[in-house]
Design a protein around this motif. Structure first.
Motif, PDB file in Angstrom:
ATOM      1  N   PRO A   1      56.841  -7.725  99.113  1.00 32.94           N
ATOM      2  CA  PRO A   1      55.485  -7.947  99.626  1.00 32.94           C
ATOM      3  C   PRO A   1      55.321  -9.332 100.257  1.00 32.94           C
ATOM      4  CG  PRO A   1      55.386  -7.022  97.430  1.00 32.94           C
ATOM      5  CD  PRO A   1      56.810  -7.359  97.699  1.00 32.94           C
TER       6      PRO A   1
ATOM      7  N   GLY B   1      49.966  -5.820 102.271  1.00 33.33           N
ATOM      8  CA  GLY B   1      50.264  -5.432 100.900  1.00 33.33           C
ATOM      9  C   GLY B   1      49.498  -4.198 100.460  1.00 33.33           C
ATOM     10  N   ALA B   2      48.246  -4.097 100.884  1.00 31.16           N
ATOM     11  CA  ALA B   2      47.447  -2.919 100.532  1.00 31.16           C
ATOM     12  C   ALA B   2      48.006  -1.660 101.187  1.00 31.16           C
ATOM     13  CB  ALA B   2      45.994  -3.136 100.942  1.00 31.16           C
TER      14      ALA B   2
ATOM     15  N   SER C   1      51.028  -0.374  99.445  1.00 35.44           N
ATOM     16  CA  SER C   1      50.744   0.203  98.136  1.00 35.44           C
ATOM     17  C   SER C   1      50.215   1.632  98.206  1.00 35.44           C
ATOM     18  CB  SER C   1      49.707  -0.641  97.398  1.00 35.44           C
ATOM     19  OG  SER C   1      50.194  -1.933  97.193  1.00 35.44           O
ATOM     20  N   ILE C   2      49.901   2.135  99.364  1.00 35.10           N
ATOM     21  CA  ILE C   2      49.286   3.458  99.495  1.00 35.10           C
ATOM     22  C   ILE C   2      50.133   4.576  98.882  1.00 35.10           C
ATOM     23  CG2 ILE C   2      48.598   5.221 101.179  1.00 35.10           C
ATOM     24  CD1 ILE C   2      47.387   2.972 102.844  1.00 35.10           C
TER      25      ILE C   2
ATOM     26  N   ILE D   1      52.171   4.577  96.350  1.00 37.29           N
ATOM     27  CA  ILE D   1      52.138   4.490  94.888  1.00 37.29           C
ATOM     28  C   ILE D   1      50.793   4.984  94.364  1.00 37.29           C
ATOM     29  CG2 ILE D   1      52.226   2.890  92.939  1.00 37.29           C
ATOM     30  CD1 ILE D   1      54.043   1.147  94.700  1.00 37.29           C
ATOM     31  N   VAL D   2      49.726   4.582  95.000  1.00 38.76           N
ATOM     32  CA  VAL D   2      48.394   4.996  94.571  1.00 38.76           C
ATOM     33  C   VAL D   2      48.215   6.498  94.805  1.00 38.76           C
ATOM     34  CG1 VAL D   2      45.925   4.704  95.011  1.00 38.76           C
ATOM     35  CG2 VAL D   2      47.424   2.716  94.933  1.00 38.76           C
TER      36      VAL D   2
ATOM     37  N   VAL E   1      49.835   0.647  87.356  1.00 41.80           N
ATOM     38  CA  VAL E   1      49.887   0.796  88.816  1.00 41.80           C
ATOM     39  C   VAL E   1      48.869  -0.118  89.484  1.00 41.80           C
ATOM     40  CG1 VAL E   1      49.388   2.410  90.700  1.00 41.80           C
ATOM     41  CG2 VAL E   1      50.896   3.088  88.844  1.00 41.80           C
ATOM     42  N   LEU E   2      47.680  -0.222  88.919  1.00 40.90           N
ATOM     43  CA  LEU E   2      46.681  -1.125  89.498  1.00 40.90           C
ATOM     44  C   LEU E   2      47.152  -2.577  89.423  1.00 40.90           C
ATOM     45  CD1 LEU E   2      43.358   0.494  88.272  1.00 40.90           C
ATOM     46  CD2 LEU E   2      44.362   0.555  90.557  1.00 40.90           C
TER      47      LEU E   2
ATOM     48  N   VAL F   1      49.572  -2.924  92.243  1.00 42.34           N
ATOM     49  CA  VAL F   1      48.875  -3.034  93.534  1.00 42.34           C
ATOM     50  C   VAL F   1      48.325  -4.445  93.705  1.00 42.34           C
ATOM     51  CG1 VAL F   1      46.856  -2.230  94.817  1.00 42.34           C
ATOM     52  CG2 VAL F   1      48.363  -0.578  93.729  1.00 42.34           C
TER      53      VAL F   1
ATOM     54  N   THR G   1      51.147  -6.677  94.639  1.00 51.12           N
ATOM     55  CA  THR G   1      51.561  -6.473  96.027  1.00 51.12           C
ATOM     56  C   THR G   1      50.583  -7.122  96.999  1.00 51.12           C
ATOM     57  OG1 THR G   1      52.585  -4.386  95.379  1.00 51.12           O
ATOM     58  CG2 THR G   1      52.186  -4.708  97.715  1.00 51.12           C
ATOM     59  N   VAL G   2      49.304  -6.974  96.750  1.00 43.84           N
ATOM     60  CA  VAL G   2      48.300  -7.543  97.657  1.00 43.84           C
ATOM     61  C   VAL G   2      48.321  -9.075  97.607  1.00 43.84           C
ATOM     62  CG1 VAL G   2      45.818  -7.717  98.095  1.00 43.84           C
ATOM     63  CG2 VAL G   2      46.845  -5.492  97.647  1.00 43.84           C
TER      64      VAL G   2
END
Length: 126
Positions: A27, A56-57, A60-61, A63-64, A101-102, A105, A108-109
């Motif tokens: 990231p 980064g967001a 992450s898509i 994974i979410v 996971v959050l 994320v 990553t962001v």
């Protein structure tokens, strides 16, 4: 690369994050790519932070999306022949997985935003 197209630069940075995922700091590297491409030479650190976080967001898509798919299927395990207790136990584990996971994320962001700042800095120095 067009510095006016922030979304395109963020997508390129997210692609770099995915391609460099074996490094552990992907990231940061993807955000640096996005920040470097997005900077127009003025050293706008706010723009670098913004495009890096967006990179980064976007990275992450997947994974979410997987997490949402699992959380949608788990409540219906009873319909597939599993006992209700099994579904509740797995559902409890899914909540813990959702928290993890959050956190991932957020990691990553934040690293993407720092990478965007680094990319702007590097563009100004080179």
């Amino acid at each position: 690369m067009d510095t006016e197209n922030t979304l395109l630069n963020a997508v390129v940075g997210a692609a770099a994050s995915v391609l460099l995922s074996f490094t552990g700091i992907s990231p940061l590297l993807g955000g640096a790519v996005a920040g470097y491409l997005n900077d127009d030479g003025t050293g706008d650190t706010d723009g670098g932070l913004r495009v890096g976080a967006l990179s980064g967001a976007i990275a992450s898509i997947p994974i979410v999306g997987f997490l949402l798919l699992v959380l949608v299927i788990l409540p219906f395990l009873g319909f597939f022949g599993f006992p209700l207790e099994f579904g509740l136990a797995v559902g409890g584990l899914a909540v813990l997985a959702a928290i993890a996971v959050l956190g991932g994320v957020a990691y990553t962001v934040v690293l993407g935003a720092l990478g965007g700042l680094l990319g702007v800095y590097l563009k100004g120095e080179l």
